[in-house]
Motif scaffolding. Structure first.
Motif, mmCIF file in Angstrom:
data_model
loop_
_atom_site.group_PDB
_atom_site.id
_atom_site.type_symbol
_atom_site.label_atom_id
_atom_site.label_comp_id
_atom_site.label_asym_id
_atom_site.label_seq_id
_atom_site.Cartn_x
_atom_site.Cartn_y
_atom_site.Cartn_z
ATOM 1 N N TYR A 144 0.768 -1.245 0.006
ATOM 2 C CA TYR A 144 -0.079 -0.354 -0.075
ATOM 3 C C TYR A 144 0.778 1.410 -0.038
ATOM 4 C CZ TYR A 144 -3.978 -3.113 1.102
ATOM 5 O OH TYR A 144 -4.641 -4.099 1.015
ATOM 6 N N PHE A 145 2.146 1.197 0.462
ATOM 7 C CA PHE A 145 2.870 2.277 0.386
ATOM 8 C C PHE A 145 4.113 2.047 0.090
ATOM 9 C CE2 PHE A 145 4.717 6.235 3.582
ATOM 10 C CZ PHE A 145 4.956 6.738 2.503
ATOM 11 N N ALA A 146 4.158 1.883 -1.337
ATOM 12 C CA ALA A 146 5.524 1.472 -2.147
ATOM 13 C C ALA A 146 6.482 2.478 -2.073
ATOM 14 C CB ALA A 146 5.067 1.131 -3.750
ATOM 15 N N ALA A 147 7.771 2.162 -2.403
ATOM 16 C CA ALA A 147 8.885 3.090 -2.414
ATOM 17 C C ALA A 147 8.782 4.129 -3.388
ATOM 18 C CB ALA A 147 10.255 2.304 -2.815
ATOM 19 N N ASP A 148 7.967 3.880 -4.474
ATOM 20 C CA ASP A 148 7.754 5.245 -5.301
ATOM 21 C C ASP A 148 6.743 6.068 -4.823
ATOM 22 O OD1 ASP A 148 5.529 3.436 -5.816
ATOM 23 O OD2 ASP A 148 5.138 3.970 -7.797
ATOM 24 N N LYS A 149 5.809 5.722 -3.940
ATOM 25 C CA LYS A 149 4.967 6.905 -3.270
ATOM 26 C C LYS A 149 5.803 7.501 -2.347
ATOM 27 C CE LYS A 149 0.525 4.540 -3.844
ATOM 28 N NZ LYS A 149 -0.410 3.640 -2.846
ATOM 29 N N ALA A 150 6.695 6.671 -1.356
ATOM 30 C CA ALA A 150 7.641 7.529 -0.420
ATOM 31 C C ALA A 150 8.457 8.293 -1.079
ATOM 32 C CB ALA A 150 8.300 6.379 0.337
ATOM 33 N N TRP A 151 9.013 8.281 -2.165
ATOM 34 C CA TRP A 151 9.981 9.075 -2.849
ATOM 35 C C TRP A 151 9.236 10.253 -3.362
ATOM 36 C CZ3 TRP A 151 14.684 9.559 -0.982
ATOM 37 C CH2 TRP A 151 15.347 8.312 -0.650
#
Length: 99
Positions: free
Chosen positions: A61-68
């Motif tokens: 649900y909170f992938a690395a691409d969203k975090a970045w």
């Protein structure tokens, strides 16, 4: 800046000193930087914690691409806030090449 302008010949010159505004604080001395760094750390921690728990169920649900993406938005916001803080300040730089 000092200017001298005699009013009449033979009279004393008037000297005026203009006070210059101080430049804003360096970024490492501001709470903006502290909030920015803590926000980035919070996003990275949330991405790791939510990502680990979600992977067990087969979804992230909170992938690395969203975090970045969120970190990029935080960085742009921080840069805009520093730019606005410095926009109205005067520099006290005495280097003639920068005037």
């Amino acid at each position: 800046m000092t200017t001298a302008s005699p009013t009449r010949p033979g009279t004393a010159a008037i000297t005026r000193h203009h006070a210059h505004g101080e430049e804003t604080k360096p970024s490492f001395k501001t709470t903006e930087l502290i909030v920015y760094v803590l926000s980035v750390i919070g996003v990275l921690i949330a991405s790791q914690v939510v990502g680990d728990g979600a992977r067990e169920n087969g979804a992230d649900y909170f992938a690395a691409d969203k975090a970045w993406w969120y970190i990029t938005l935080l960085t742009v916001g921080y840069m805009i806030s520093r730019g606005l803080a410095k926009a109205g300040s005067r520099s006290t730089d005495n280097d003639p090449r920068t005037h």
